[in-house]
Design a protein around this motif. Sequence first.
Motif, mmCIF file in Angstrom:
data_model
loop_
_atom_site.group_PDB
_atom_site.id
_atom_site.type_symbol
_atom_site.label_atom_id
_atom_site.label_comp_id
_atom_site.label_asym_id
_atom_site.label_seq_id
_atom_site.Cartn_x
_atom_site.Cartn_y
_atom_site.Cartn_z
ATOM 1 N N LEU A 94 -20.917 19.308 -62.323
ATOM 2 C CA LEU A 94 -20.185 18.235 -62.833
ATOM 3 C C LEU A 94 -20.580 16.838 -62.255
ATOM 4 C CD1 LEU A 94 -16.781 19.650 -62.929
ATOM 5 C CD2 LEU A 94 -18.011 19.414 -64.623
ATOM 6 N N LEU A 95 -20.941 16.833 -60.865
ATOM 7 C CA LEU A 95 -21.135 15.691 -60.168
ATOM 8 C C LEU A 95 -22.715 15.066 -60.602
ATOM 9 C CD1 LEU A 95 -20.190 13.610 -58.211
ATOM 10 C CD2 LEU A 95 -21.189 14.867 -56.307
ATOM 11 N N GLY A 96 -23.389 16.188 -60.824
ATOM 12 C CA GLY A 96 -24.718 15.940 -61.317
ATOM 13 C C GLY A 96 -24.932 15.204 -62.973
ATOM 14 N N GLY A 97 -23.789 15.786 -63.529
ATOM 15 C CA GLY A 97 -23.696 15.157 -64.897
ATOM 16 C C GLY A 97 -23.048 13.831 -64.921
ATOM 17 N N PHE A 98 -22.257 13.517 -63.951
ATOM 18 C CA PHE A 98 -21.762 12.188 -63.870
ATOM 19 C C PHE A 98 -22.596 11.235 -63.310
ATOM 20 C CE2 PHE A 98 -19.812 9.261 -60.632
ATOM 21 C CZ PHE A 98 -19.159 8.288 -61.504
ATOM 22 N N LEU A 99 -23.304 11.605 -62.533
ATOM 23 C CA LEU A 99 -24.443 10.679 -62.042
ATOM 24 C C LEU A 99 -25.798 10.509 -62.729
ATOM 25 C CD1 LEU A 99 -24.189 11.638 -58.136
ATOM 26 C CD2 LEU A 99 -23.541 9.506 -59.040
ATOM 27 N N GLY A 100 -25.933 11.607 -63.638
ATOM 28 C CA GLY A 100 -27.071 11.603 -64.159
ATOM 29 C C GLY A 100 -27.008 11.208 -65.728
ATOM 30 N N ALA A 101 -26.038 11.262 -66.156
ATOM 31 C CA ALA A 101 -25.794 11.085 -67.690
ATOM 32 C C ALA A 101 -25.947 9.709 -68.019
ATOM 33 C CB ALA A 101 -24.266 11.793 -68.170
ATOM 34 N N ASP A 102 -25.384 8.900 -67.083
ATOM 35 C CA ASP A 102 -25.351 7.247 -67.305
ATOM 36 C C ASP A 102 -25.139 6.560 -66.074
ATOM 37 O OD1 ASP A 102 -25.166 4.768 -67.842
ATOM 38 O OD2 ASP A 102 -23.651 4.937 -69.735
ATOM 39 N N ARG A 103 -26.370 6.553 -65.345
ATOM 40 C CA ARG A 103 -26.266 6.158 -63.812
ATOM 41 C C ARG A 103 -25.722 4.623 -64.017
ATOM 42 N NH1 ARG A 103 -29.508 7.948 -59.489
ATOM 43 N NH2 ARG A 103 -29.299 6.453 -57.442
ATOM 44 N N ALA A 104 -25.978 3.683 -64.970
ATOM 45 C CA ALA A 104 -25.524 2.551 -65.129
ATOM 46 C C ALA A 104 -23.759 2.426 -65.056
ATOM 47 C CB ALA A 104 -26.081 1.607 -66.246
ATOM 48 N N ARG A 105 -23.417 3.442 -65.712
ATOM 49 C CA ARG A 105 -21.905 3.753 -66.030
ATOM 50 C C ARG A 105 -21.421 4.087 -64.440
ATOM 51 N NH1 ARG A 105 -17.649 2.336 -69.136
ATOM 52 N NH2 ARG A 105 -15.902 3.729 -68.462
ATOM 53 N N ALA A 106 -22.113 4.944 -63.903
ATOM 54 C CA ALA A 106 -21.582 5.488 -62.487
ATOM 55 C C ALA A 106 -21.787 4.324 -61.605
ATOM 56 C CB ALA A 106 -22.534 6.697 -61.933
ATOM 57 N N GLU A 107 -22.654 3.459 -61.620
ATOM 58 C CA GLU A 107 -22.709 2.353 -60.729
ATOM 59 C C GLU A 107 -21.486 1.277 -60.947
ATOM 60 O OE1 GLU A 107 -26.548 0.723 -61.332
ATOM 61 O OE2 GLU A 107 -27.659 2.372 -60.040
ATOM 62 N N LEU A 108 -21.256 1.152 -62.157
ATOM 63 C CA LEU A 108 -20.287 0.324 -62.695
ATOM 64 C C LEU A 108 -18.696 0.929 -62.020
ATOM 65 C CD1 LEU A 108 -18.692 -1.994 -64.306
ATOM 66 C CD2 LEU A 108 -19.031 -0.232 -66.365
ATOM 67 N N GLU A 109 -18.643 2.070 -62.291
ATOM 68 C CA GLU A 109 -17.482 2.723 -62.004
ATOM 69 C C GLU A 109 -17.264 2.565 -60.173
ATOM 70 O OE1 GLU A 109 -16.684 6.689 -63.498
ATOM 71 O OE2 GLU A 109 -17.187 6.066 -65.537
ATOM 72 N N TYR A 110 -18.277 2.571 -59.601
ATOM 73 C CA TYR A 110 -18.284 2.505 -58.252
ATOM 74 C C TYR A 110 -17.867 1.219 -57.824
ATOM 75 C CZ TYR A 110 -18.246 7.193 -56.310
ATOM 76 O OH TYR A 110 -17.801 8.309 -55.761
ATOM 77 N N GLU A 111 -18.466 0.285 -58.382
ATOM 78 C CA GLU A 111 -18.407 -1.244 -58.178
ATOM 79 C C GLU A 111 -16.867 -1.596 -58.351
ATOM 80 O OE1 GLU A 111 -20.030 -5.597 -58.972
ATOM 81 O OE2 GLU A 111 -21.028 -4.147 -60.257
ATOM 82 N N LEU A 112 -16.350 -1.237 -59.459
ATOM 83 C CA LEU A 112 -14.737 -1.365 -59.708
ATOM 84 C C LEU A 112 -14.227 -0.741 -58.451
ATOM 85 C CD1 LEU A 112 -14.675 -0.837 -63.504
ATOM 86 C CD2 LEU A 112 -14.368 -2.775 -62.165
ATOM 87 N N TYR A 113 -14.201 0.424 -58.088
ATOM 88 C CA TYR A 113 -13.835 1.376 -57.248
ATOM 89 C C TYR A 113 -13.909 0.481 -55.665
ATOM 90 C CZ TYR A 113 -13.074 5.693 -54.424
ATOM 91 O OH TYR A 113 -12.854 6.575 -53.535
ATOM 92 N N LEU A 114 -15.056 0.058 -55.266
ATOM 93 C CA LEU A 114 -15.321 -0.378 -54.031
ATOM 94 C C LEU A 114 -14.754 -2.024 -53.994
ATOM 95 C CD1 LEU A 114 -18.827 0.856 -53.435
ATOM 96 C CD2 LEU A 114 -16.734 1.681 -52.120
ATOM 97 N N ALA A 115 -14.347 -2.405 -55.189
ATOM 98 C CA ALA A 115 -13.678 -3.677 -55.341
ATOM 99 C C ALA A 115 -12.245 -3.595 -54.486
ATOM 100 C CB ALA A 115 -13.416 -4.445 -56.687
#
Length: 182
Positions: A94-115
């Motif tokens: 599941l984690l690989g799918g999250f990070l691999g499916a759309d890396r830009a989306r994962a980065e965006l989600e973490y940018e919001l999370y880390l805000a």
Amino acid sequence: MAGSVRRYDPDRRGRIIDAAIRVVGARGIAGLSHRSVAAEADVPLGSTTYHFKTLDDLLVAALRQANEGFARTVADSAALADPDADLAAALAVLLGGFLGADRARAELEYELYLAALRRPALRPVAAEWCEAVSAALSARADPATARALVAVMDGISLQVLLTGAQYDEAYVREVLRRVLRP
């Protein structure tokens, strides 16, 4: 303004949130403003301030929407619902799918999370994500172990995203198995 007619637009709030997510994805948190979101959503500026009085209100809504993805994936996983399935292996996939499916989306989600580090209004929403994933794991792990699994997956995700490293499913599976050992 006798000729001006206010149109009922039930999807406007959602379009504004989607636009905010796109703005953050393209320009980062620093590029987010009511004006940039209004332009991206193709709505009047007053609509963004009507639905979201402050940028923190808008960021809370954007983070809440972004958070739904992985938590829902975990909650809906058939492998996690199966008591005989290998939990570490299922989570690693599941984690690989999250990070691999759309890396830009994962980065965006973490940018919001880390805000949330600099914007206290976002902290409860960031905590909601941790709680939602932990709750999804509660059928397979006690609360402390579920929280530990979330922390490990969170840390691995950050390492992969920040270093640009390839996701190593076998490594993640082994690390998660170590957390799950009695």
